[in-house]
Design a protein around this motif. Sequence first.
Motif, mmCIF file in Angstrom:
data_model
loop_
_atom_site.group_PDB
_atom_site.id
_atom_site.type_symbol
_atom_site.label_atom_id
_atom_site.label_comp_id
_atom_site.label_asym_id
_atom_site.label_seq_id
_atom_site.Cartn_x
_atom_site.Cartn_y
_atom_site.Cartn_z
ATOM 1 N N VAL A 220 0.838 -1.199 0.000
ATOM 2 C CA VAL A 220 0.000 0.000 0.000
ATOM 3 C C VAL A 220 0.873 1.250 0.000
ATOM 4 C CG1 VAL A 220 -1.654 1.354 1.356
ATOM 5 C CG2 VAL A 220 -1.982 -1.111 1.092
ATOM 6 N N LEU A 221 1.916 1.248 0.811
ATOM 7 C CA LEU A 221 2.806 2.408 0.876
ATOM 8 C C LEU A 221 3.565 2.592 -0.440
ATOM 9 C CD1 LEU A 221 4.104 2.066 4.524
ATOM 10 C CD2 LEU A 221 2.881 4.033 3.580
ATOM 11 N N ASP A 222 3.977 1.482 -1.058
ATOM 12 C CA ASP A 222 4.629 1.584 -2.369
ATOM 13 C C ASP A 222 3.718 2.321 -3.347
ATOM 14 O OD1 ASP A 222 7.024 0.364 -1.813
ATOM 15 O OD2 ASP A 222 6.317 -1.645 -2.326
ATOM 16 N N ASP A 223 2.456 1.907 -3.388
ATOM 17 C CA ASP A 223 1.498 2.531 -4.306
ATOM 18 C C ASP A 223 1.292 4.005 -3.976
ATOM 19 O OD1 ASP A 223 1.229 0.085 -5.531
ATOM 20 O OD2 ASP A 223 -0.626 -0.454 -4.488
ATOM 21 N N LEU A 224 1.205 4.319 -2.680
ATOM 22 C CA LEU A 224 0.996 5.706 -2.277
ATOM 23 C C LEU A 224 2.182 6.583 -2.654
ATOM 24 C CD1 LEU A 224 -0.645 5.218 1.243
ATOM 25 C CD2 LEU A 224 -1.739 6.127 -0.808
ATOM 26 N N TYR A 225 3.392 6.068 -2.426
ATOM 27 C CA TYR A 225 4.583 6.848 -2.767
ATOM 28 C C TYR A 225 4.675 7.090 -4.272
ATOM 29 C CZ TYR A 225 6.752 6.866 1.867
ATOM 30 O OH TYR A 225 7.029 7.094 3.189
ATOM 31 N N LEU A 226 4.323 6.078 -5.069
ATOM 32 C CA LEU A 226 4.355 6.247 -6.521
ATOM 33 C C LEU A 226 3.314 7.268 -6.976
ATOM 34 C CD1 LEU A 226 4.869 2.583 -7.785
ATOM 35 C CD2 LEU A 226 6.497 4.470 -7.903
ATOM 36 N N GLN A 227 2.106 7.173 -6.428
ATOM 37 C CA GLN A 227 1.068 8.145 -6.776
ATOM 38 C C GLN A 227 1.481 9.551 -6.380
ATOM 39 O OE1 GLN A 227 -3.017 7.047 -5.671
ATOM 40 N NE2 GLN A 227 -2.312 4.940 -5.420
ATOM 41 N N LEU A 228 2.071 9.676 -5.185
ATOM 42 C CA LEU A 228 2.495 10.986 -4.715
ATOM 43 C C LEU A 228 3.581 11.563 -5.613
ATOM 44 C CD1 LEU A 228 2.386 13.199 -2.564
ATOM 45 C CD2 LEU A 228 4.031 11.878 -1.213
ATOM 46 N N ALA A 257 2.320 23.668 9.049
ATOM 47 C CA ALA A 257 2.357 22.772 10.206
ATOM 48 C C ALA A 257 1.072 21.961 10.342
ATOM 49 C CB ALA A 257 2.601 23.569 11.490
ATOM 50 N N SER A 258 0.100 22.195 9.467
ATOM 51 C CA SER A 258 -1.145 21.428 9.465
ATOM 52 C C SER A 258 -1.082 20.379 8.358
ATOM 53 C CB SER A 258 -2.339 22.356 9.221
ATOM 54 O OG SER A 258 -2.272 22.910 7.911
ATOM 55 N N PHE A 259 -2.001 19.420 8.402
ATOM 56 C CA PHE A 259 -1.989 18.363 7.386
ATOM 57 C C PHE A 259 -2.260 18.930 6.002
ATOM 58 C CE2 PHE A 259 -3.895 14.968 4.853
ATOM 59 C CZ PHE A 259 -2.925 13.984 4.996
ATOM 60 N N ILE A 260 -3.293 19.777 5.877
ATOM 61 C CA ILE A 260 -3.601 20.344 4.568
ATOM 62 C C ILE A 260 -2.463 21.241 4.099
ATOM 63 C CG2 ILE A 260 -4.889 22.274 5.602
ATOM 64 C CD1 ILE A 260 -5.581 20.572 2.195
ATOM 65 N N GLY A 261 -1.834 21.960 5.043
ATOM 66 C CA GLY A 261 -0.699 22.796 4.689
ATOM 67 C C GLY A 261 0.486 21.983 4.203
ATOM 68 N N ASP A 262 0.666 20.809 4.800
ATOM 69 C CA ASP A 262 1.762 19.939 4.385
ATOM 70 C C ASP A 262 1.530 19.415 2.975
ATOM 71 O OD1 ASP A 262 4.239 18.372 5.109
ATOM 72 O OD2 ASP A 262 2.873 16.711 4.683
ATOM 73 N N LEU A 263 0.268 19.201 2.605
ATOM 74 C CA LEU A 263 -0.030 18.771 1.237
ATOM 75 C C LEU A 263 0.385 19.841 0.234
ATOM 76 C CD1 LEU A 263 -3.559 17.124 1.621
ATOM 77 C CD2 LEU A 263 -1.322 16.018 1.618
ATOM 78 N N TYR A 264 0.041 21.091 0.537
ATOM 79 C CA TYR A 264 0.456 22.186 -0.344
ATOM 80 C C TYR A 264 1.982 22.271 -0.418
ATOM 81 C CZ TYR A 264 -4.338 24.113 -0.230
ATOM 82 O OH TYR A 264 -5.683 24.312 -0.359
ATOM 83 N N ARG A 265 2.635 22.140 0.745
ATOM 84 C CA ARG A 265 4.099 22.215 0.784
ATOM 85 C C ARG A 265 4.717 21.116 -0.071
ATOM 86 N NH1 ARG A 265 7.849 19.475 2.444
ATOM 87 N NH2 ARG A 265 6.414 17.970 3.389
ATOM 88 N N THR A 266 4.123 19.931 -0.029
ATOM 89 C CA THR A 266 4.631 18.818 -0.817
ATOM 90 C C THR A 266 4.598 19.120 -2.309
ATOM 91 O OG1 THR A 266 3.901 17.241 0.876
ATOM 92 C CG2 THR A 266 4.313 16.361 -1.319
ATOM 93 N N LEU A 267 3.627 19.905 -2.732
ATOM 94 C CA LEU A 267 3.526 20.289 -4.137
ATOM 95 C C LEU A 267 4.442 21.451 -4.496
ATOM 96 C CD1 LEU A 267 -0.340 20.066 -4.687
ATOM 97 C CD2 LEU A 267 1.409 18.374 -5.269
ATOM 98 N N GLY A 268 5.130 22.010 -3.507
ATOM 99 C CA GLY A 268 6.067 23.093 -3.780
ATOM 100 C C GLY A 268 5.459 24.473 -3.730
ATOM 101 N N LEU A 269 4.213 24.593 -3.230
ATOM 102 C CA LEU A 269 3.579 25.906 -3.126
ATOM 103 C C LEU A 269 4.051 26.627 -1.862
ATOM 104 C CD1 LEU A 269 -0.040 24.893 -4.176
ATOM 105 C CD2 LEU A 269 1.520 26.360 -5.459
ATOM 106 N N LEU A 270 4.021 27.951 -1.907
ATOM 107 C CA LEU A 270 4.470 28.777 -0.787
ATOM 108 C C LEU A 270 3.253 29.347 -0.060
ATOM 109 C CD1 LEU A 270 7.428 30.694 -2.487
ATOM 110 C CD2 LEU A 270 7.485 28.545 -1.192
ATOM 111 N N ASN A 271 3.147 29.043 1.230
ATOM 112 C CA ASN A 271 1.981 29.390 2.040
ATOM 113 C C ASN A 271 2.184 30.758 2.687
ATOM 114 O OD1 ASN A 271 -0.201 29.425 3.794
ATOM 115 N ND2 ASN A 271 0.046 27.290 4.399
#
Length: 304
Positions: A220-228, A257-271
């Motif tokens: 499951v984690l393999d699939d999630l990492y690939l999708q991400l 520092a929030s979960f939704i904020g971390d998603l944006y950060r993962t995409l490279g956006l600046l909050n």
Amino acid sequence: MRKSAILFLILSLVLASCRTSSAETTVLAGEPTSTSTSTSTSTSTSVTVSDGSESAPERTAAELAELEQAAAELAALELEQERLLAELLTYPMTIPLDSGPVTIDQRPERIVSLSASHTEMLYAIGAGDQVVGTDLTSNYPPAAQATAKIDAFQFSVEEVAALEPDLVILAFDFQGEGAALSALGIPFLVLGPPDSLLTAFSQLSLVGAVTDHRTETEQVLDDLYLQLDRIKRAAYRIRGRTFYHEVDETLYSATSASFIGDLYRTLGLLNIADAAGLDSPFPQLSPEFIVDQNPEFIFLADAN
């Protein structure tokens, strides 16, 4: 760093370090590879293997630095990693959590999940047959709706005990749930809402280890990492763009520092909320601050 945070970090770093994929690969300098490489001015090498879609640019220097930092953290935690992993590979296993160490004597066969997120995790890794009860909000997958239902917000230890669980998973412990379960000798895990993808994946790893579904969890984690990774590469055009996430009409926002904020950060956006300097993952911003920051994107979480 808290012990549970160390455990979660180790689990995720171990999984990440062990992952290989013939479809998509990123390596550091010195690692053997049969694919073509391009070398930047740093000491790292980036390899991107196309999956047939439009090619994304190679890893940036910042991304390579993040990978190198993760590798350094993994090396520094190697000894602690080996000790903790040894404890999580066999029963009985002792898990150091913020609420105190939890010992799981044997593979749980009657699990009560009072957290919808962790209910989904249990079914995703193949532990659904071990679940005998779930909270009222656990409506996915459909099989979860066929289990005994318990109101997690009106907690009744008698109701839980009637299901004879050998493990209870909680998202919160604000009604004395832990003390009540401890008094009856029922093992439990308090896994709070994750504040990042790392924490979410780490909790998934932990649930897989505790329920004896490590192989399924790794898949499951393999699939999630690939999708991400696919999502991150597809979003390369918006990296470095600024945004404002509006939680509600009173201008509360969400930082990295929030979960939704971390998603944006993962995409490279600046909050822009990160620049407010407020000590909260969900700060209230002023209209003047938002206008002054002039974000390029605005996301309305409260829009009808």
